[in-house]
Design a protein around this motif. Sequence first.
Motif, PDB file in Angstrom:
ATOM      1  N   GLY A 141      -3.332   2.267  -4.130  1.00 34.83           N
ATOM      2  CA  GLY A 141      -2.576   3.667  -4.077  1.00 34.83           C
ATOM      3  C   GLY A 141      -3.584   4.313  -3.238  1.00 34.83           C
ATOM      4  O   GLY A 141      -4.466   3.822  -2.501  1.00 34.83           O
ATOM      5  N   GLY A 142      -3.576   5.731  -3.197  1.00 40.43           N
ATOM      6  CA  GLY A 142      -4.429   6.412  -2.476  1.00 40.43           C
ATOM      7  C   GLY A 142      -4.505   7.769  -2.789  1.00 40.43           C
ATOM      8  O   GLY A 142      -3.529   8.507  -3.421  1.00 40.43           O
ATOM      9  N   THR A 157      -7.079   1.765  -5.801  1.00 43.17           N
ATOM     10  CA  THR A 157      -6.948   3.114  -4.995  1.00 43.17           C
ATOM     11  C   THR A 157      -7.791   3.440  -4.203  1.00 43.17           C
ATOM     12  O   THR A 157      -9.041   3.137  -4.480  1.00 43.17           O
ATOM     13  CB  THR A 157      -6.347   4.366  -5.923  1.00 43.17           C
ATOM     14  OG1 THR A 157      -5.819   5.204  -5.020  1.00 43.17           O
ATOM     15  CG2 THR A 157      -7.398   4.825  -6.740  1.00 43.17           C
ATOM     16  N   ALA A 159      -4.101   7.412 -11.889  1.00 39.11           N
ATOM     17  CA  ALA A 159      -4.116   6.032 -11.370  1.00 39.11           C
ATOM     18  C   ALA A 159      -5.537   5.547 -11.709  1.00 39.11           C
ATOM     19  O   ALA A 159      -5.150   4.098 -11.887  1.00 39.11           O
ATOM     20  CB  ALA A 159      -4.025   6.408  -9.917  1.00 39.11           C
ATOM     21  N   TRP A 205       0.716  -1.396  -0.030  1.00 36.79           N
ATOM     22  CA  TRP A 205       0.100  -0.015   0.019  1.00 36.79           C
ATOM     23  C   TRP A 205       1.035   1.366   0.002  1.00 36.79           C
ATOM     24  O   TRP A 205       1.714   1.504   0.727  1.00 36.79           O
ATOM     25  CB  TRP A 205      -0.894  -0.042   1.097  1.00 36.79           C
ATOM     26  CG  TRP A 205      -1.830   1.412   1.081  1.00 36.79           C
ATOM     27  CD1 TRP A 205      -2.554   1.818   0.107  1.00 36.79           C
ATOM     28  CD2 TRP A 205      -2.341   2.231   2.295  1.00 36.79           C
ATOM     29  NE1 TRP A 205      -3.142   2.933   0.452  1.00 36.79           N
ATOM     30  CE2 TRP A 205      -2.995   3.264   1.782  1.00 36.79           C
ATOM     31  CE3 TRP A 205      -1.936   2.115   3.613  1.00 36.79           C
ATOM     32  CZ2 TRP A 205      -3.565   4.215   2.617  1.00 36.79           C
ATOM     33  CZ3 TRP A 205      -2.480   3.008   4.573  1.00 36.79           C
ATOM     34  CH2 TRP A 205      -3.225   4.145   3.828  1.00 36.79           C
ATOM     35  N   LEU A 216      -0.662  -1.866 -10.085  1.00 38.80           N
ATOM     36  CA  LEU A 216      -1.351  -1.035  -9.460  1.00 38.80           C
ATOM     37  C   LEU A 216      -2.965  -1.731  -9.622  1.00 38.80           C
ATOM     38  O   LEU A 216      -3.322  -1.489 -10.922  1.00 38.80           O
ATOM     39  CB  LEU A 216      -1.512   0.316  -9.804  1.00 38.80           C
ATOM     40  CG  LEU A 216      -2.446   1.157  -9.102  1.00 38.80           C
ATOM     41  CD1 LEU A 216      -2.158   1.494  -7.478  1.00 38.80           C
ATOM     42  CD2 LEU A 216      -2.432   2.867  -9.642  1.00 38.80           C
ATOM     43  N   ASP A 247      -1.475   8.635  -4.526  1.00 34.79           N
ATOM     44  CA  ASP A 247      -1.113   8.332  -5.917  1.00 34.79           C
ATOM     45  C   ASP A 247      -0.179   9.352  -6.342  1.00 34.79           C
ATOM     46  O   ASP A 247       0.347   9.270  -7.554  1.00 34.79           O
ATOM     47  CB  ASP A 247      -2.358   8.554  -6.411  1.00 34.79           C
ATOM     48  CG  ASP A 247      -3.386   7.513  -6.215  1.00 34.79           C
ATOM     49  OD1 ASP A 247      -3.046   6.341  -5.964  1.00 34.79           O
ATOM     50  OD2 ASP A 247      -4.683   7.596  -6.590  1.00 34.79           O
TER      51      ASP A 247
END
Length: 351
Positions: free
Chosen positions: A274-275, A295, A281, A248, A292, A252
């Motif tokens: 992602g975040g 997210t 993304a 994690w 990936l 992003d």
Amino acid sequence: MTQHSRDLSRRRLLFGGAAVGAGVLLAGCTSNEKQEPTEAQTKAAATGGNAEPGKRVVIGFSAPAQDHGWLGAITSNARAQASAYSDVEFKTVEAGADAAAQRAALSTLVSQKPDVIVVLPHDGKELNAFGLEAMQANIPVINLDRAFPDPKAYRLQLKGDNYGMGVAAAHYIVEQLKAKNISNPVIAEIAGMDELELTQERSKGFAETLAQSGFKVANRRAARFTIDSGQQEAAQLLQALPKIDALWNHDDDQGVGVLAAISQANRKEFFMVGGAGSKKAIEDIQADNTVLKATVTYSPSMASSAISLARLIGQGKGMSDLVELQVPKEIILSSETITKENASNYLKLGF
């Protein structure tokens, strides 16, 4: 300027793609380019009820420099939302390079006596004194994203769910690992700036949710929300862990560097979450051509909502769908999980 100040002012960029050299990969980064907000990130003023023109409201605004995709979207969303209302005057002040500079600029704004101030602070704890100053001057403050510790320092606190981001990322990872019958996984984490409370909350939500399934983080690195730091920390993490099952990355934007390091190391045995929910993304997730696979959202559309709510507060109105006569004291937006299956629905929210 201190390293901390430089890092705060630089902030985070965005994702690249194919397994090629870092120089080419970073060239695919787009989130720091100037972009117009999408219709989903802002909301045009409708007709009737609260949308009808009313008392003129001067809204002061301050956020860190737009040298990062997410922060750029915060400011452009706020400006676009303000322009949707004929009864709103939008007045911005520069945030400067650090909390002290932003505090000075905001104090000048307080002296101009706007009706409401919306602020995304460099650091919520360091700008708490500003919030108290403005509130004591009878200027309602909307604290955006980075919380003031003192409830008396704001009229409304509007932010994403940082703890919930960690929870959402962990839920997805646990679900995928169990589907693959992996009982003793190697889970890695690349966080953002550890001195920020938001980073601490994200990691806490992640660790506590993993623990509920008997899992834990094998190796955690803290980056600086920049491409360079993301690449550096990811490279060191990959060296430390010859095998990984899941990773994690909190942000992003710094993920551009994380993916560059992964590509350079030619590592493909794990999946990554992602975040924030950047457009690039989401496109990568939809294309399904990198590690990936998901997210978790932390949308800059919150700035649009902050302006709309600032207008209501300035006009002494409440939210039309609530029985109460005033805007609530605190609003926390939930973190949602974007995967290949639902990516098309979220593209309009990407930044």
